[in-house]
Write an enzyme that holds these catalytic residues in place. Structure first.
Site, PDB file in Angstrom:
ATOM      1  CB  CYS A 128      -0.965  -0.012   1.183  1.00 21.04           C
ATOM      2  SG  CYS A 128      -0.239  -0.530   2.744  1.00 21.04           S
ATOM      3  CG  HIS A 235      -0.873   3.784   4.750  1.00 18.89           C
ATOM      4  ND1 HIS A 235      -1.565   3.516   5.905  1.00 18.89           N
ATOM      5  CD2 HIS A 235      -0.495   2.570   4.257  1.00 18.89           C
ATOM      6  CE1 HIS A 235      -1.603   2.199   6.093  1.00 18.89           C
ATOM      7  NE2 HIS A 235      -0.968   1.612   5.110  1.00 18.89           N
TER       8      HIS A 235
END
Length: 331
Positions: A128, A235
């Site tokens: 990710c 994130h």
């Protein structure tokens, strides 16, 4: 455009459920749909386009008669069943770490290196944090060349799946941590995945190796420090880059703005920069805090945020499938 008969492996998990939502949002032409999971999860129900589907147990005979398999069930499941699906004639897009570092398996972010799909019909979805980082890095590579990369990540608990989210919620309520080694509601944790002999964690090493592979720069110097932070989703990655050519900040901003999948949010005086709340439920990569690194020649600093469950996992996989459909690979 013909319908694509599709299997989702790991359909009951956080990413698997998000894959279903993204397929529906993108109006991907799903024909037959088969939802697959472990024996424990078989029998549960999921909804796609208003229709209920019963989740089936994953077996070696699950893939016959289908075109596409989206995997999000962990590396061991992918290692066992990915080749079976491929041998059955399916295009396989795998969200686990099983194949990411295999040189024979394409590791794809569609805005960056879609052409690599020609290597093999089994395609790996990157980590990710790597996904959201390589979009701006590819933009820079195309125009200025990239000579060195250093990452510091700020990774949300959903990157650990439902267990990470549950641990954050429990510790917020004063309960003891049961998943993370420390109380994630009270501290950031500079440890993601297992430690390695070189002092890095597996997560850090994955980012290093994947960046080199995706950018086709095997000798690129890359380092990373990966940190878990007490937010649920989205994130952040702080990126320090040394470029091969001189640049102006105006050129850098234009470079980012013109690259597909990137949104520039960069006005510090107005408190405008990438945040997890801005990125939530979107499939863009947000880039901001663009400035020179005053400590090194041709150095650049910037910050990027993306929804790690969508662009960092489920949406990137569906975007690969959509691109392959447009190119006739799934036609």
């Amino acid at each position: 455009m013909r319908e694509i008969d599709t299997c989702i492996v790991g359909a009951t998990g956080l990413v698997g459920q998000t894959m279903l939502r993204v397929l529906e949002e993108y109006d991907f032409p799903v024909g037959k749909l088969k939802l697959l999971a472990s024996k424990r999860s078989a029998g549960s129900l999921s909804v796609f386009k208003g229709k209920e589907y019963v989740v089936e147990e994953l077996t070696e005979t699950s893939f016959s008669g289908y075109d596409l398999a989206l995997f999000s069930a962990g590396a061991s499941v992918s290692q066992t069943f990915g080749p079976i699906a491929r041998q059955a004639g399916l295009v396989v897009i795998d969200n686990s770490s099983a194949w990411r570092e295999d040189p024979a398996i394409p590791l794809i972010v569609p805005e960056v290196n879609l052409e690599d799909h020609a290597l093999d019909p089994l395609i790996a979805n990157p980590n990710c944090s790597t996904i959201q980082s390589v979009l701006p890095l590819k933009a820079l590579q195309n125009t200025f060349g990239v000579a060195r990369v250093n990452y510091t990540t700020y990774q949300a608990v959903s990157g650990s799946g439902q267990q990470g989210i549950a641990d954050l919620q429990a510790t917020k309520n004063g309960e003891p941590a049961t998943f993370y080694p420390h109380d994630i509601s009270q501290t950031v944790i500079p440890e993601i995945d297992r430690p390695m002999e070189n002092g890095y964690t597996k997560e850090e090493q994955k980012m290093i190796n994947e960046t080199k592979k995706i950018l086709h720069q095997p000798d690129l110097p890359v380092s990373a420090t990966c940190v878990r932070v007490p937010i649920e989703n989205g994130h952040g990655v702080s990126i320090a880059v040394v470029l091969e050519k001189e640049f102006s900040l105006e050129q850098i901003r234009a470079c980012f703005q013109q690259f597909p999948g990137i949104l520039v949010v960069d006005n510090l005086e107005e408190h405008q920069y990438p945040t997890s709340t801005l990125a939530k439920d979107t499939d863009q990569v947000y880039v901001g805090r663009i400035r020179r690194d005053l400590s090194v020649e041709n150095g650049l600093l910037f910050y990027t945020v993306a929804d790690n469950i969508r662009k960092g996992a489920a949406a990137n996989a569906v975007q690969i499938a959509r691109a392959l459909l447009q190119e006739g690979v799934l036609a």
